[in-house]
Write a protein that holds these residues in place. Sequence first.
Motif, short mmCIF file in Angstrom:
data_model
loop_
_atom_site.label_atom_id
_atom_site.label_comp_id
_atom_site.label_asym_id
_atom_site.label_seq_id
_atom_site.Cartn_x
_atom_site.Cartn_y
_atom_site.Cartn_z
N THR A 41 0.74 -5.00 15.32
CA THR A 41 0.67 -3.65 14.79
C THR A 41 0.35 -3.68 13.30
N GLU A 42 -0.07 -2.54 12.81
CA GLU A 42 -0.33 -2.42 11.37
C GLU A 42 0.95 -2.69 10.58
N ALA A 43 2.09 -2.23 11.09
CA ALA A 43 3.37 -2.45 10.40
C ALA A 43 3.69 -3.94 10.32
N GLU A 44 3.40 -4.69 11.37
CA GLU A 44 3.64 -6.13 11.35
C GLU A 44 2.73 -6.83 10.34
N VAL A 45 1.48 -6.42 10.31
CA VAL A 45 0.52 -6.99 9.35
C VAL A 45 0.97 -6.64 7.92
N ALA A 46 1.42 -5.42 7.71
CA ALA A 46 1.85 -4.99 6.38
C ALA A 46 3.08 -5.77 5.92
N PHE A 47 4.03 -6.00 6.82
CA PHE A 47 5.23 -6.75 6.45
C PHE A 47 4.86 -8.19 6.08
N ALA A 48 4.00 -8.80 6.87
CA ALA A 48 3.55 -10.16 6.56
C ALA A 48 2.77 -10.17 5.23
N THR A 49 2.03 -9.09 4.95
CA THR A 49 1.31 -8.98 3.69
C THR A 49 2.29 -9.02 2.52
N LEU A 50 3.41 -8.31 2.65
CA LEU A 50 4.44 -8.35 1.60
C LEU A 50 4.98 -9.77 1.43
N GLN A 51 5.23 -10.45 2.54
CA GLN A 51 5.75 -11.81 2.47
C GLN A 51 4.77 -12.74 1.75
N ILE A 52 3.50 -12.62 2.09
CA ILE A 52 2.47 -13.47 1.47
C ILE A 52 2.36 -13.14 -0.02
N ALA A 53 2.34 -11.85 -0.36
CA ALA A 53 2.25 -11.46 -1.77
C ALA A 53 3.45 -11.98 -2.55
N SER A 62 5.06 -14.60 -2.07
CA SER A 62 4.99 -16.06 -2.22
C SER A 62 4.00 -16.49 -3.30
N ARG A 63 3.21 -15.56 -3.79
CA ARG A 63 2.18 -15.88 -4.79
C ARG A 63 2.75 -15.73 -6.19
N PRO A 64 2.37 -16.61 -7.12
CA PRO A 64 2.90 -16.54 -8.48
C PRO A 64 2.68 -15.18 -9.16
N ASN A 65 1.53 -14.55 -8.91
CA ASN A 65 1.24 -13.26 -9.53
C ASN A 65 1.59 -12.07 -8.63
N GLY A 66 2.17 -12.35 -7.46
CA GLY A 66 2.58 -11.29 -6.55
C GLY A 66 1.43 -10.59 -5.84
N THR A 67 0.24 -11.19 -5.87
CA THR A 67 -0.93 -10.56 -5.26
C THR A 67 -1.42 -11.37 -4.07
N ALA A 68 -1.59 -10.68 -2.96
CA ALA A 68 -2.19 -11.28 -1.76
C ALA A 68 -3.63 -10.79 -1.69
N THR A 69 -4.57 -11.69 -1.91
CA THR A 69 -5.98 -11.31 -1.84
C THR A 69 -6.38 -11.15 -0.37
N TYR A 70 -7.46 -10.40 -0.15
CA TYR A 70 -7.96 -10.24 1.21
C TYR A 70 -8.28 -11.61 1.82
N GLN A 71 -8.87 -12.48 1.04
CA GLN A 71 -9.22 -13.81 1.54
C GLN A 71 -7.97 -14.58 1.95
N ARG A 72 -6.93 -14.55 1.12
CA ARG A 72 -5.68 -15.24 1.44
C ARG A 72 -5.03 -14.64 2.68
N LEU A 73 -5.05 -13.31 2.78
CA LEU A 73 -4.45 -12.66 3.94
C LEU A 73 -5.14 -13.09 5.24
N LYS A 74 -6.47 -13.13 5.22
CA LYS A 74 -7.19 -13.55 6.42
C LYS A 74 -6.87 -14.99 6.79
N LYS A 75 -6.63 -15.82 5.79
CA LYS A 75 -6.31 -17.22 6.03
C LYS A 75 -4.86 -17.41 6.48
N GLU A 76 -3.91 -16.70 5.85
CA GLU A 76 -2.49 -16.96 6.08
C GLU A 76 -1.79 -16.08 7.11
N LEU A 77 -2.28 -14.87 7.34
CA LEU A 77 -1.59 -14.00 8.29
C LEU A 77 -1.38 -14.63 9.67
N PRO A 78 -2.35 -15.40 10.18
CA PRO A 78 -2.10 -16.03 11.49
C PRO A 78 -0.90 -17.00 11.49
#
Length: 107
Positions: A9-21, A23-39
């Motif tokens: 779901t979109e909610a699941e993707v959004a929650f994982a997006t927060l987790q990925i962001a 984990s990043r030093p600047n708090g930003t999850a780029t589209y490229q990183r999201l496509k790589k790490e969300l799976p």
Amino acid sequence: MAKRPNRVTEAEVAFATLQIAASRPNGTATYQRLKKELPNYLKLSAEDQAQSLTRPNEELWEQLIRNIKSHSDTPGNIICEGYATHVPRVGYRITDSGRRYLKSKGY
């Protein structure tokens, strides 16, 4: 009891997006990183991984990343709730409120 959809779901993707962001030093999850790490955060079904009919170089689940911005004025959306901000042409940045939200959920 309702059967769980075979797609994430979109909610699941959004929650994982927060987790990925978070984990990043600047708090930003780029589209490229999201496509790589969300799976790594979500169990994607064969339906999720099917090729998009409207975007030939993209799987269906990847559209949900863009939907976060598209639905940013919808209650429950991580941007609407103040958990993240959209960084145009880059991705999403977690807010302090988003970090507190993750912590409240045990992350």
